[in-house]
Design a protein around this motif. Structure first.
Motif, PDB file in Angstrom:
ATOM      1  N   ALA A 272       2.855   4.631 -12.252  1.00  0.00           N
ATOM      2  CA  ALA A 272       4.254   4.956 -12.630  1.00  0.00           C
ATOM      3  C   ALA A 272       4.678   6.070 -11.989  1.00  0.00           C
ATOM      4  O   ALA A 272       5.788   6.197 -11.440  1.00  0.00           O
ATOM      5  CB  ALA A 272       3.983   5.352 -14.108  1.00  0.00           C
ATOM      6  N   ILE A 273       3.932   7.144 -11.647  1.00  0.00           N
ATOM      7  CA  ILE A 273       4.253   8.444 -10.742  1.00  0.00           C
ATOM      8  C   ILE A 273       4.519   7.907  -9.368  1.00  0.00           C
ATOM      9  O   ILE A 273       5.467   8.187  -8.847  1.00  0.00           O
ATOM     10  CB  ILE A 273       3.158   9.520 -10.944  1.00  0.00           C
ATOM     11  CG1 ILE A 273       3.138  10.046 -12.276  1.00  0.00           C
ATOM     12  CG2 ILE A 273       3.464  10.553  -9.642  1.00  0.00           C
ATOM     13  CD1 ILE A 273       1.899  10.790 -12.476  1.00  0.00           C
TER      14      ILE A 273
ATOM     15  N   SER B 270       5.180   4.795  -8.238  1.00  0.00           N
ATOM     16  CA  SER B 270       6.477   4.118  -7.984  1.00  0.00           C
ATOM     17  C   SER B 270       7.648   4.693  -8.500  1.00  0.00           C
ATOM     18  O   SER B 270       8.704   4.398  -7.652  1.00  0.00           O
ATOM     19  CB  SER B 270       6.439   2.955  -9.469  1.00  0.00           C
ATOM     20  OG  SER B 270       5.444   2.191  -9.481  1.00  0.00           O
ATOM     21  N   ALA B 271       7.587   5.808  -9.203  1.00  0.00           N
ATOM     22  CA  ALA B 271       8.979   6.598  -9.256  1.00  0.00           C
ATOM     23  C   ALA B 271       9.451   7.426  -7.767  1.00  0.00           C
ATOM     24  O   ALA B 271      10.553   7.402  -7.521  1.00  0.00           O
ATOM     25  CB  ALA B 271       8.676   7.618 -10.257  1.00  0.00           C
TER      26      ALA B 271
ATOM     27  N   VAL C  13      10.611   4.893  -5.521  1.00  0.00           N
ATOM     28  CA  VAL C  13      11.915   4.729  -5.996  1.00  0.00           C
ATOM     29  C   VAL C  13      13.084   5.389  -5.541  1.00  0.00           C
ATOM     30  O   VAL C  13      13.974   5.363  -5.081  1.00  0.00           O
ATOM     31  CB  VAL C  13      12.144   4.097  -7.487  1.00  0.00           C
ATOM     32  CG1 VAL C  13      13.724   4.145  -7.720  1.00  0.00           C
ATOM     33  CG2 VAL C  13      11.259   3.012  -7.793  1.00  0.00           C
ATOM     34  N   VAL C  14      12.685   6.614  -5.460  1.00  0.00           N
ATOM     35  CA  VAL C  14      13.492   7.962  -5.146  1.00  0.00           C
ATOM     36  C   VAL C  14      13.706   7.641  -3.758  1.00  0.00           C
ATOM     37  O   VAL C  14      14.866   7.957  -2.973  1.00  0.00           O
ATOM     38  CB  VAL C  14      13.152   9.335  -5.505  1.00  0.00           C
ATOM     39  CG1 VAL C  14      13.748  10.466  -4.970  1.00  0.00           C
ATOM     40  CG2 VAL C  14      13.091   9.653  -6.957  1.00  0.00           C
TER      41      VAL C  14
END
Length: 386
Positions: free
Chosen positions: A213-214, A216-217, A220-221
């Motif tokens: 999750a980290i 991927s975030a 995405v940014v």
């Protein structure tokens, strides 16, 4: 030697070895600046990064002033070594050694953190392999902005109205290959430590879920910034056909090789399992992105082809250029990537995983990263034409 390492502990032995190397090159650079630092450290490692960060075609040592010479091919001897952006055989070997040392350090850290489920970590780190390439394209956009600003200022545009540069030297050096690999490495390491903490103290999930999750975030940014740049900057384009060509081409190549492995010699992949599929796809992305960027851009976008950055890549393309048609110059590089990836899958058999699962998985993460990182960079750079 092994008895000595056993007495002091492998962790302390690793730290002592790293400290000794740092001391040797540190003192050597101070005491023998010209020989150790200028002619080796600067020439092969920092000089290329400095020239790239400045947007120069080359940089001359010039007794530490680091200037841009008038001609890269005719530099006075008194200016010392000259460095050009990109890699050399010496620097690639050096970075490979550094990578290996860092992987050993991470393996030791994982032992200290009591991290298990190593195959799960491989998938949890997967978005970071895209992140490295995407982050490098942020620097490509930044470089293009600097070029446009210089052109505008030369044509008389007031500085306040000229295109701005997002990141300037020295911060942009952290986004330039190969320094960017260290940047991504420490970001990923921080995310891994945070994920382990969250899994043990905050959430009731295994560490690979918050890690994914980290990662991927962060990815995405980074992609969001590139999307914003393509939508708002006139010098950043967007060619979805390039993106589709690379992804579809890489997937087809991966499926073909995987089918042969599974149906002709399935023993090749008994050790890696589905990780072998990821390894193949990562290096297929790199190979196909080179074919598209170096050979097919004129057909897909009407714009000129890009140029290769790595010595091995350039060598293969130069050799095949005298034999194959122009639209297939980089095709042998794709074949080399597929063969190399298959060989890696074969080498990492069940015995290797049984002997050292932690370090084996770390090596496979690095192997995927050195394929998917440059491949993602080449794919996005061609898509945005920067």
């Amino acid at each position: 030697m092994s008895d000595l390492i056993e007495r002091i502990g492998i962790g302390r032995a690793w730290a002592a070895g790293v400290a000794l190397l740092a001391l040797v090159f540190g003192l050597g650079s101070v005491l023998f600046t010209r020989t150790v630092y200028a002619n080796f450290v600067w020439h092969y490692f920092w000089g290329p990064v400095y020239a790239d960060a400045k947007g120069w075609s080359c940089a001359a040592w010039a007794n530490g002033e680091q200037i841009q010479p008038q001609s890269c091919t005719n530099v006075p001897a008194g200016m010392g070594p000259v460095a050009e952006p990109g890699y050399t055989v010496v620097s690639e070997i050096g970075y490979a050694v550094i990578l290996l040392v860092m992987l050993v350090g991470v393996a030791l850290l994982l032992k200290q953190l009591r991290v298990e489920r190593y195959r799960a970590m491989f998938y949890g780190l997967f978005p970071f392999m895209f992140f490295g390439g995407a982050l490098r394209v942020v620097e490509d956009v930044n470089n293009r902005a600097a070029e446009v600003r210089a052109e505008q200022l030369a044509s008389g545009v007031p500085p306040a109205e000229a295109t701005g540069v997002l990141i300037d030297y020295p911060l942009n050096a952290f986004l330039i290959s190969p320094i960017i690999y260290f940047t991504v490495f420490f970001v990923a390491l921080g995310a891994l430590v945070a994920a382990v903490y969250l899994s043990r103290h905050v959430i009731s999930q295994s560490y690979e879920y918050p890690l994914f999750a980290i990662a991927s975030a962060i990815l995405v940014v980074t992609l969001g910034y590139l999307g914003w740049a393509s939508a708002t900057k006139e010098f950043v384009y967007f060619y979805p056909q390039v993106l589709v060509a690379v992804l579809v081409g890489a997937t087809i190549c991966t499926a073909g090789v995987w089918y042969l492995i599974e149906n002709v010699k399935p023993a090749i992949n008994r050790g890696t399992g589905l990780m072998g599929l990821v390894i193949l796809w990562a290096h297929s992305i790199d190979g196909v992105a080179n074919v598209v960027g170096l050979d097919w851009m004129t057909y897909l976008t009407g714009r000129a082809n890009l140029t290769g950055k790595h010595p091995v890549n350039r060598f293969i393309v130069d050799v095949s250029g005298g034999v194959l048609p122009a639209y297939l110059d980089a095709f042998p590089f794709l074949i080399v990537k597929l063969v190399a990836a298959t060989f890696v899958i074969y080498v990492f058999d069940e015995v290797v995983f049984e002997d050292s699962p932690r370090f084996t998985v770390m090596l496979l993460v690095a192997i995927v990263a050195v394929g998917l990182g440059p491949g993602t960079r080449d794919m996005l750079r061609a898509t945005l034409y920067v």
